[in-house]
Design a protein around this motif. Structure first.
Motif, PDB file in Angstrom:
ATOM      1  N   PHE A 111       6.166  18.447  24.396  1.00 48.64           N
ATOM      2  CA  PHE A 111       7.539  18.600  23.670  1.00 48.64           C
ATOM      3  C   PHE A 111       8.413  19.454  24.258  1.00 48.64           C
ATOM      4  O   PHE A 111       9.089  20.131  23.394  1.00 48.64           O
ATOM      5  N   GLU A 112       7.793  20.578  25.172  1.00 46.58           N
ATOM      6  CA  GLU A 112       8.354  21.539  25.769  1.00 46.58           C
ATOM      7  C   GLU A 112      10.103  21.210  25.910  1.00 46.58           C
ATOM      8  O   GLU A 112      10.907  22.159  25.651  1.00 46.58           O
ATOM      9  N   LEU A 136       4.970  14.728  13.834  1.00 52.54           N
ATOM     10  CA  LEU A 136       4.273  15.288  14.801  1.00 52.54           C
ATOM     11  C   LEU A 136       5.293  16.087  15.784  1.00 52.54           C
ATOM     12  O   LEU A 136       4.866  17.189  16.352  1.00 52.54           O
ATOM     13  N   ILE A 137       6.337  15.707  15.919  1.00 51.08           N
ATOM     14  CA  ILE A 137       7.335  16.473  16.863  1.00 51.08           C
ATOM     15  C   ILE A 137       7.776  17.788  16.116  1.00 51.08           C
ATOM     16  O   ILE A 137       7.907  18.628  16.818  1.00 51.08           O
ATOM     17  N   ASP A 169      -4.244  17.105  11.266  1.00 54.73           N
ATOM     18  CA  ASP A 169      -5.368  17.751  12.001  1.00 54.73           C
ATOM     19  C   ASP A 169      -5.395  17.629  13.389  1.00 54.73           C
ATOM     20  O   ASP A 169      -4.408  18.356  13.945  1.00 54.73           O
ATOM     21  N   ARG A 170      -5.810  16.670  13.836  1.00 52.26           N
ATOM     22  CA  ARG A 170      -5.702  16.647  15.483  1.00 52.26           C
ATOM     23  C   ARG A 170      -5.136  15.292  15.734  1.00 52.26           C
ATOM     24  O   ARG A 170      -5.451  14.298  14.971  1.00 52.26           O
ATOM     25  N   THR A 171      -4.286  15.268  16.819  1.00 51.55           N
ATOM     26  CA  THR A 171      -3.594  13.958  17.236  1.00 51.55           C
ATOM     27  C   THR A 171      -4.042  13.701  18.618  1.00 51.55           C
ATOM     28  O   THR A 171      -4.359  14.454  19.530  1.00 51.55           O
ATOM     29  N   SER A 172      -4.475  12.489  18.947  1.00 55.13           N
ATOM     30  CA  SER A 172      -4.879  11.862  20.318  1.00 55.13           C
ATOM     31  C   SER A 172      -3.934  12.390  21.170  1.00 55.13           C
ATOM     32  O   SER A 172      -2.561  12.271  21.081  1.00 55.13           O
ATOM     33  N   PRO A 173      -4.285  13.104  22.337  1.00 59.01           N
ATOM     34  CA  PRO A 173      -3.494  13.405  23.399  1.00 59.01           C
ATOM     35  C   PRO A 173      -2.645  11.943  24.096  1.00 59.01           C
ATOM     36  O   PRO A 173      -1.650  12.334  24.382  1.00 59.01           O
ATOM     37  N   ASP A 174      -3.314  10.678  23.838  1.00 60.75           N
ATOM     38  CA  ASP A 174      -2.559   9.640  24.497  1.00 60.75           C
ATOM     39  C   ASP A 174      -1.481   9.384  23.536  1.00 60.75           C
ATOM     40  O   ASP A 174      -0.395   8.735  23.709  1.00 60.75           O
ATOM     41  N   VAL A 175      -1.477   9.624  22.276  1.00 65.51           N
ATOM     42  CA  VAL A 175      -0.341   9.213  21.230  1.00 65.51           C
ATOM     43  C   VAL A 175       0.718  10.150  21.395  1.00 65.51           C
ATOM     44  O   VAL A 175       2.014  10.036  21.575  1.00 65.51           O
ATOM     45  N   ILE A 176       0.287  11.506  21.637  1.00 63.38           N
ATOM     46  CA  ILE A 176       1.244  12.807  21.930  1.00 63.38           C
ATOM     47  C   ILE A 176       2.143  12.350  23.115  1.00 63.38           C
ATOM     48  O   ILE A 176       3.302  12.513  23.042  1.00 63.38           O
ATOM     49  N   VAL A 179       4.515   9.424  22.504  1.00 57.64           N
ATOM     50  CA  VAL A 179       5.802  10.005  21.587  1.00 57.64           C
ATOM     51  C   VAL A 179       6.663  10.910  22.638  1.00 57.64           C
ATOM     52  O   VAL A 179       7.885  10.507  22.471  1.00 57.64           O
ATOM     53  N   GLU A 180       6.265  11.654  23.596  1.00 55.73           N
ATOM     54  CA  GLU A 180       6.655  12.202  24.355  1.00 55.73           C
ATOM     55  C   GLU A 180       7.519  11.388  25.211  1.00 55.73           C
ATOM     56  O   GLU A 180       8.857  11.547  25.577  1.00 55.73           O
ATOM     57  N   ARG A 181       6.894  10.525  25.820  1.00 53.79           N
ATOM     58  CA  ARG A 181       7.748   9.602  26.685  1.00 53.79           C
ATOM     59  C   ARG A 181       8.853   9.057  26.181  1.00 53.79           C
ATOM     60  O   ARG A 181       9.807   8.853  26.824  1.00 53.79           O
TER      61      ARG A 181
END
Length: 241
Positions: A111-112, A136-137, A169-176, A179-181
């Motif tokens: 989310f940079e 998350l964001i 805690d931890r979020t799957s890189p695929d989920v991140i 959401v970013e996309r």
């Protein structure tokens, strides 16, 4: 106090403050070593920077010095060597902080792209999302941005989002990435129309007056496209300075 404040600044904001602190002559010399898009981003950020306290300037300069020192030590003997020397020079806690900044800067944070977006505008895009998505964001934004957004959420959602951030805690890189996309797609056509105060424009004028003709011409051409009014204001002041 100043150290806490600069922790909420983006790298671009810190770079702009550093260049303002260095003055137009040294700043123009730095510009010669940057890419075109970096020059454009910095020029607009400098123009959009309002008054800066001496304490903030000093904190940003110290931050820059410490990172340069760490980079030098890493180049000489690696992370371990740098950590040992920094601990001797700055203390264990500060050494850990500086090394952390340096290693983090080598990676692109999730989310940079959102960090450059006005919080109020961002709110309009995410306020109807699921609370977990909002949490998350917000967890990747600066505390100032996140505070603005969470304060503007409906009262019944504020505590829910805050709780989800606290218990995340931890979020799957695929989920991140997904959401970013989606968010980046929504923001693709967003144009930030907030520009500089008069003081910021004066600073840009001083820097442009000290750059070589080619750099000045390139920056002004970009500004003519992105913000004709700002470009016109800068051009008028360039004839006065």
């Amino acid at each position: 106090m100043a150290s806490a404040e600069i922790a909420n600044l983006s790298g671009l904001q810190k770079a702009a403050i550093l260049l303002i602190s260095l003055g137009p002559e040294k700043s123009s010399a730095v510009f010669k070593h940057l890419k075109e898009e970096e020059i454009e981003d910095l020029t607009l950020e400098i123009a959009n920077t309002r008054s800066i306290s001496p304490q903030i300037k000093e904190a940003v300069i110290n931050d820059f010095y410490e990172i340069c020192l760490a980079q030098q030590y890493i180049a000489e003997g690696g992370i371990g060597y740098a950590k040992e020397l920094l601990e001797n020079a700055l203390g264990a806690d500060k050494a850990y902080e500086v090394i952390g900044k340096l290693t983090a800067s080598l990676q692109v944070k999730p989310f940079e792209f959102v960090r450059k977006t006005d919080a109020t505008q961002l709110l309009s895009f995410i306020q109807d999302e699921h609370p977990q998505t909002i949490a998350l964001i917000l967890s990747y934004l600066s505390s100032t941005q996140a505070a603005t957004i969470i304060s503007a959420l409906p009262p019944e959602s504020q505590a829910d989002v805050a709780k989800r951030i606290a218990t995340m805690d931890r979020t799957s890189p695929d989920v991140i990435k997904e959401v970013e996309r989606v968010l980046e797609s929504k923001l693709a056509n967003l144009v930030n129309q907030e520009y500089a105060s008069i003081g910021g424009v004066d600073q840009v004028v001083e820097i442009l007056n000290s750059t070589d003709r080619g750099t000045e011409k390139h920056i002004m051409e970009i500004l003519e496209i992105e913000d004709p009014e700002l470009a016109d204001e800068i051009r008028k002041k360039m004839f006065v300075f």
